[in-house]
Design an enzyme around this catalytic site. Sequence first.
Site, PDB file in Angstrom:
ATOM      1  N   SER A 248       0.830  -1.210   0.000  1.00 33.09           N
ATOM      2  CA  SER A 248       0.000   0.000   0.000  1.00 33.09           C
ATOM      3  C   SER A 248       0.864   1.260   0.000  1.00 33.09           C
ATOM      4  O   SER A 248       1.560   1.499  -0.994  1.00 33.09           O
ATOM      5  CB  SER A 248      -0.974  -0.050   1.169  1.00 33.09           C
ATOM      6  OG  SER A 248      -2.081   0.775   0.901  1.00 33.09           O
ATOM      7  N   ASP A 271      -0.488  -4.313  -3.608  1.00 35.35           N
ATOM      8  CA  ASP A 271      -1.679  -3.457  -3.484  1.00 35.35           C
ATOM      9  C   ASP A 271      -1.275  -1.996  -3.284  1.00 35.35           C
ATOM     10  O   ASP A 271      -1.660  -1.349  -2.307  1.00 35.35           O
ATOM     11  CB  ASP A 271      -2.560  -3.925  -2.325  1.00 35.35           C
ATOM     12  CG  ASP A 271      -3.998  -4.142  -2.804  1.00 35.35           C
ATOM     13  OD1 ASP A 271      -4.891  -4.286  -1.945  1.00 35.35           O
ATOM     14  OD2 ASP A 271      -4.229  -4.145  -4.031  1.00 35.35           O
ATOM     15  N   HIS A 326      -7.738  -5.499   0.597  1.00 30.22           N
ATOM     16  CA  HIS A 326      -6.485  -4.808   0.929  1.00 30.22           C
ATOM     17  C   HIS A 326      -5.773  -5.476   2.103  1.00 30.22           C
ATOM     18  O   HIS A 326      -4.558  -5.610   2.125  1.00 30.22           O
ATOM     19  CB  HIS A 326      -6.806  -3.345   1.261  1.00 30.22           C
ATOM     20  CG  HIS A 326      -5.630  -2.437   1.153  1.00 30.22           C
ATOM     21  ND1 HIS A 326      -4.750  -2.456   0.083  1.00 30.22           N
ATOM     22  CD2 HIS A 326      -5.184  -1.468   1.976  1.00 30.22           C
ATOM     23  CE1 HIS A 326      -3.829  -1.548   0.257  1.00 30.22           C
ATOM     24  NE2 HIS A 326      -4.060  -0.907   1.394  1.00 30.22           N
TER      25      HIS A 326
HETATM   26  C1  LIG Z   1     -10.723   4.795   9.235  1.00 30.40           C
HETATM   27  C2  LIG Z   1      -9.264   4.915   9.194  1.00 30.40           C
HETATM   28  N1  LIG Z   1      -8.726   5.280   7.869  1.00 30.40           N
HETATM   29  C3  LIG Z   1      -7.345   5.745   8.164  1.00 30.40           C
HETATM   30  C4  LIG Z   1      -6.834   6.671   7.121  1.00 30.40           C
HETATM   31  C5  LIG Z   1      -8.705   4.140   6.879  1.00 30.40           C
HETATM   32  C6  LIG Z   1      -8.009   2.894   7.493  1.00 30.40           C
HETATM   33  N2  LIG Z   1      -7.624   1.918   6.456  1.00 30.40           N
HETATM   34  C7  LIG Z   1      -8.446   0.714   6.328  1.00 30.40           C
HETATM   35  C8  LIG Z   1      -8.126  -0.232   7.478  1.00 30.40           C
HETATM   36  C9  LIG Z   1      -6.809  -0.660   8.082  1.00 30.40           C
HETATM   37  C10 LIG Z   1      -7.898  -1.413   8.777  1.00 30.40           C
HETATM   38  C11 LIG Z   1      -7.937  -2.375   9.920  1.00 30.40           C
HETATM   39  C12 LIG Z   1      -6.764  -2.795  10.509  1.00 30.40           C
HETATM   40  C13 LIG Z   1      -6.820  -3.641  11.610  1.00 30.40           C
HETATM   41  C14 LIG Z   1      -8.071  -4.032  12.100  1.00 30.40           C
HETATM   42  C15 LIG Z   1      -8.116  -4.926  13.294  1.00 30.40           C
HETATM   43  F1  LIG Z   1      -9.305  -4.857  13.882  1.00 30.40           F
HETATM   44  F2  LIG Z   1      -7.916  -6.185  12.907  1.00 30.40           F
HETATM   45  F3  LIG Z   1      -7.177  -4.549  14.154  1.00 30.40           F
HETATM   46  C16 LIG Z   1      -9.260  -3.612  11.514  1.00 30.40           C
HETATM   47  C17 LIG Z   1      -9.203  -2.763  10.387  1.00 30.40           C
HETATM   48  C18 LIG Z   1      -8.607  -0.059   8.866  1.00 30.40           C
HETATM   49  C19 LIG Z   1      -8.580  -1.680   7.472  1.00 30.40           C
HETATM   50  C20 LIG Z   1      -6.556   2.156   5.640  1.00 30.40           C
HETATM   51  O1  LIG Z   1      -5.883   3.144   5.785  1.00 30.40           O
HETATM   52  C21 LIG Z   1      -6.169   1.150   4.522  1.00 30.40           C
HETATM   53  N3  LIG Z   1      -4.773   1.480   4.152  1.00 30.40           N
HETATM   54  C22 LIG Z   1      -3.718   0.854   4.760  1.00 30.40           C
HETATM   55  S1  LIG Z   1      -4.032  -0.309   5.950  1.00 30.40           S
HETATM   56  C23 LIG Z   1      -2.398  -0.851   6.529  1.00 30.40           C
HETATM   57  C24 LIG Z   1      -2.553  -1.432   7.875  1.00 30.40           C
HETATM   58  C25 LIG Z   1      -2.667  -0.601   8.984  1.00 30.40           C
HETATM   59  C26 LIG Z   1      -2.879  -1.141  10.235  1.00 30.40           C
HETATM   60  C27 LIG Z   1      -2.988  -2.509  10.351  1.00 30.40           C
HETATM   61  F4  LIG Z   1      -3.184  -3.032  11.559  1.00 30.40           F
HETATM   62  C28 LIG Z   1      -2.855  -3.358   9.259  1.00 30.40           C
HETATM   63  C29 LIG Z   1      -2.664  -2.810   8.024  1.00 30.40           C
HETATM   64  N4  LIG Z   1      -2.441   1.101   4.450  1.00 30.40           N
HETATM   65  C30 LIG Z   1      -2.126   2.046   3.508  1.00 30.40           C
HETATM   66  O2  LIG Z   1      -0.958   2.276   3.222  1.00 30.40           O
HETATM   67  C31 LIG Z   1      -3.223   2.736   2.884  1.00 30.40           C
HETATM   68  C32 LIG Z   1      -4.512   2.447   3.218  1.00 30.40           C
HETATM   69  C33 LIG Z   1      -5.420   3.246   2.492  1.00 30.40           C
HETATM   70  C34 LIG Z   1      -4.667   4.064   1.669  1.00 30.40           C
HETATM   71  C35 LIG Z   1      -3.226   3.793   1.862  1.00 30.40           C
END
Ligand SMILES: CCN(CC)CCN(C[C@]12C[C@](c3ccc(C(F)(F)F)cc3)(C1)C2)C(=O)Cn1c(SCc2ccc(F)cc2)nc(=O)c2c1C=CC2
Length: 404
Positions: A248, A271, A326
């Site tokens: 990402s 991704d 993702h």
């Molecule tokens: C509402 C918050 N809003 C923040 C800007 C969007 C938050 N989001 C979607 C999420 C991460 C999600 C997630 C994690 C972990 C649980 C758990 F419950 F299992 F802990 C649940 C739900 C919440 C799915 C993303 O940002 C997606 N994303 C990610 S996710 C990378 C990641 C972060 C933390 C982790 F623990 C695992 C993976 N990396 C990127 O580089 C980019 C994006 C989007 C564009 C660029």
Amino acid sequence: DIFGHNNTLSIPPGKGPHQVGCTDLMVGRTVHGTFLRLYYPCQASENPQLPDWVPCREYFNGLADFMKMNRALSERIFNYLFGSCKIPAAWNASFKPDGKYPVIIFSHGLGAFRTLYSAICVELASQGFIVAAVEHRCLDESASATFYFREHAEPGTKKHPSCDIAKPLSDNLEEVWMYYRPLKPGENEFPLRNKQVKQRADECIRALDILFDINSGKSVENVLQCDFDLSTMENSMDLCRIAIMGHSFGGATVIECLCKDVKFKCGVALDTWMFPLDEEIFPGVKQPIFFINSEKFQWIGNIIRMKKLDSAIFPRKMITIKGTVHQSFPDFTFLTGNWIGRLMKLKGEIDPHIALDLSNKATLAFLQRHLNMDIDFNQWDALIDGKDDNLIPGTNITIPQSSI
Ligand SMILES: CCN(CC)CCN(C[C@]12C[C@](c3ccc(C(F)(F)F)cc3)(C1)C2)C(=O)Cn1c(SCc2ccc(F)cc2)nc(=O)c2c1C=CC2
């Protein structure tokens, strides 16, 4: 538990011929230092100590901030759900010298941190790579949480280390935690993300420089008190065979690193979030790139930017894994039962083990081809061209003719 199974050993172990060891390395006593988790082929050990997947509880706070959830409540929920989860690697196990291993630098996604892609890193180390998963910090603040040490002025304000692996070398160092910084309302996102992706690339390049020092036998001070002897890794890295990999935001970091440092011979971008990248750097990228995409994360604008890196001269490949989301790349995809995993978009329709197996095998075949390795990963060459029931060559996103 409500996730349907207990998590301790849910992250799949490596399938390769090598046992995997793992240790933490922090170099530098400031926020500009380097912090990484090293996964490496190790000697077989009788009763290996498996490290915690989430090393310190502060990381749960960081996750809560990132997910805009209440800290107190979610720290307890995360700790209950994931607190017992272990990484399938032997903590501080003795390094196994066996010729020169190729090297991979891994860059995590927005709001993640260095341990969340252990399934990928452990698999690659088991196949004979040294993998350094960096933890992005500094101005970047794109990790959900991270810490560094600072010489603390006031005597006696010694704060006990929050987690056992974070014991600092000398006791005049105090742990300073920094957390994910959300966008301010009205803040223009591109300048921030573009500055961050450059910062992230510098951190990956600094991590590589430290591996060069270790390989040349230079003494590298680990600010963390890890009882792992880095000198055992002297002259054990094949520094002509270096790849950069990331998920990402970490995928964008792959492109930025390839542009900045030719020591990275190829890149595998999982991704990728292309938004932070300035398209002007694209002609400057000459190394092979492998885009491995999920089915659900991609959108037209993002794919168009990836296509701008297409080239008739430099190998550029793309595949899409059917039924993935993702979060099919970070470890969370293994840590929840099916229904809640799908509810929270941590799982797609496909079995996460099958999805990550395809991604890892395609990655290994691509690395053999572009690091000129002489091993048997070419058995998976067909996956690079998307030849599998669960793969789509290129992308599933149809691009309107007008926009090309
Ligand atoms: C509402 C918050 N809003 C923040 C800007 C969007 C938050 N989001 C979607 C999420 C991460 C999600 C997630 C994690 C972990 C649980 C758990 F419950 F299992 F802990 C649940 C739900 C919440 C799915 C993303 O940002 C997606 N994303 C990610 S996710 C990378 C990641 C972060 C933390 C982790 F623990 C695992 C993976 N990396 C990127 O580089 C980019 C994006 C989007 C564009 C660029």
